[in-house]
Design an enzyme around this catalytic site. Structure first.
Site, PDB file in Angstrom:
ATOM      1  N   SER A 109       0.845  -1.194   0.000  1.00 33.79           N
ATOM      2  CA  SER A 109       0.000   0.000   0.000  1.00 33.79           C
ATOM      3  C   SER A 109       0.875   1.237   0.000  1.00 33.79           C
ATOM      4  O   SER A 109       2.083   1.174   0.162  1.00 33.79           O
ATOM      5  CB  SER A 109      -0.904  -0.007   1.241  1.00 33.79           C
ATOM      6  OG  SER A 109      -0.141   0.270   2.386  1.00 33.79           O
ATOM      7  N   SER A 110       0.242   2.409  -0.116  1.00 30.91           N
ATOM      8  CA  SER A 110       1.002   3.645  -0.284  1.00 30.91           C
ATOM      9  C   SER A 110       1.850   3.985   0.926  1.00 30.91           C
ATOM     10  O   SER A 110       2.872   4.651   0.794  1.00 30.91           O
ATOM     11  CB  SER A 110       0.046   4.802  -0.571  1.00 30.91           C
ATOM     12  OG  SER A 110      -0.875   4.952   0.490  1.00 30.91           O
ATOM     13  N   CYS A 111       1.459   3.541   2.113  1.00 28.87           N
ATOM     14  CA  CYS A 111       2.260   3.887   3.290  1.00 28.87           C
ATOM     15  C   CYS A 111       3.544   3.099   3.334  1.00 28.87           C
ATOM     16  O   CYS A 111       4.492   3.483   3.995  1.00 28.87           O
ATOM     17  CB  CYS A 111       1.471   3.654   4.575  1.00 28.87           C
ATOM     18  SG  CYS A 111       1.300   1.915   5.025  1.00 28.87           S
ATOM     19  N   GLY A 112       3.574   1.956   2.638  1.00 29.55           N
ATOM     20  CA  GLY A 112       4.785   1.173   2.556  1.00 29.55           C
ATOM     21  C   GLY A 112       5.042   0.278   3.751  1.00 29.55           C
ATOM     22  O   GLY A 112       5.959  -0.522   3.745  1.00 29.55           O
ATOM     23  N   CYS A 114       2.242  -1.253   5.637  1.00 24.13           N
ATOM     24  CA  CYS A 114       0.993  -1.859   6.075  1.00 24.13           C
ATOM     25  C   CYS A 114       1.014  -3.371   5.887  1.00 24.13           C
ATOM     26  O   CYS A 114       1.577  -3.885   4.936  1.00 24.13           O
ATOM     27  CB  CYS A 114      -0.179  -1.273   5.300  1.00 24.13           C
ATOM     28  SG  CYS A 114      -0.369   0.505   5.553  1.00 24.13           S
TER      29      CYS A 114
END
Length: 267
Positions: A109-112, A114
């Site tokens: 995911s975008s947060c890297g 998760c």
């Protein structure tokens, strides 16, 4: 102006003191750098587009795509519309590693960070630091006093970080700058590798907050000691201690905090 900074017209507002004026200020260049490995899109980083060959080598080492600089075939850095393309070419066996990592990056995911698998990956044990140097507080003070002389871009813009490699006596041997603190460290590690300088022979000084990624990059480079101008995070302190990295934070001209020194290297 160059690949590090450009001039920007600005208007000065007098607040606590009078003196409105029209000025020209140098500002640091921040540009998207597309990192490709073996023709595969791997990451897009925001960076200062200077010393990109050093950055490519440090990035490949830090990501574990290669173990030594000799495993990198070649590096190409070219300006493209809107930014830069940084292409790293590896032998087939290392390309396979890069492809697998690129696939994992796409699925994250975008947060890297998760998902339990990614958390386990972040918290995996680091290789123990085996190098030792004989250094002391005078060396730290000497490096701090000399750092500004190795920050021409910071002096001109006030907007970039520096990473410096220092001898055990505190002499700054090599330094790199970038708008990103991680990028500055990658550039430094890459420059050391390209110069054939062993990171185990000295310590690294950073003009930045000490996050866990900076600790991990230092450990993986094989450097025994990290000094930062700002405070560490809890994870940075824990990871440094577990790996046997000497960590000094909030380093100032008058004092510094020894967060971790498991081998008693700092006199």
């Amino acid at each position: 102006m160059n690949d590090k900074m450009i001039p920007l017209p600005v208007r000065r507002l007098g607040l606590a003191e009078a003196g409105d004026a029209m000025l020209t200020r140098s500002i640091a260049i921040e540009a998207p750098v597309s990192v490709e490995v073996g023709g595969i899109g791997y990451a897009v980083m925001m960076a200062t587009p200077a010393d990109l060959e050093d950055y490519a080598v440090g990035f490949a080492l830090g990501e574990g795509l290669v173990e030594t600089v000799d495993q990198i075939g070649r590096v190409d850095a070219q300006p493209i519309e809107g930014g830069w393309a940084l292409r790293i070419w590896l032998p087939p066996e290392r390309n396979a590693i890069a492809l697998e990592r690129a696939r994992k990056r796409v699925s994250e995911s975008s947060c890297g960070l998760c998902g339990i698998e990614n958390i386990e990956e972040v918290l995996r044990p680091l290789p123990p630091v085996t190098a030792r140097i004989a250094t002391d507080r005078r060396a730290i003070a000497a490096a701090l006093a000399a750092l500004r002389d190795h920050q021409p871009l910071a002096r001109a813009t006030g907007a970039v970080h520096a990473a410096a490699f220092c001898s055990p006596a505190g002499a700054i041997l090599l330094a790199r700058e970038d708008v990103g603190r991680h990028n500055a460290l990658d550039k430094l590690i890459g420059a050391l590798a390209r110069a054939g300088t062993d990171p185990a022979s000295g310590f690294i000084l950073l003009s930045a907050r000490c996050s866990y990624e900076l600790v991990e990059k230092t450990v993986r480079a094989g450097c025994p000691m990290l000094v930062t101008l700002s405070a560490p995070t809890s994870l940075a302190a824990a990871r440094a201690s577990a790996a046997g990295l000497a960590l000094v934070a909030l380093a100032r001209t008058d004092s510094a905090l020894v967060v971790s020194d498991p081998h008693g290297m700092i006199a």
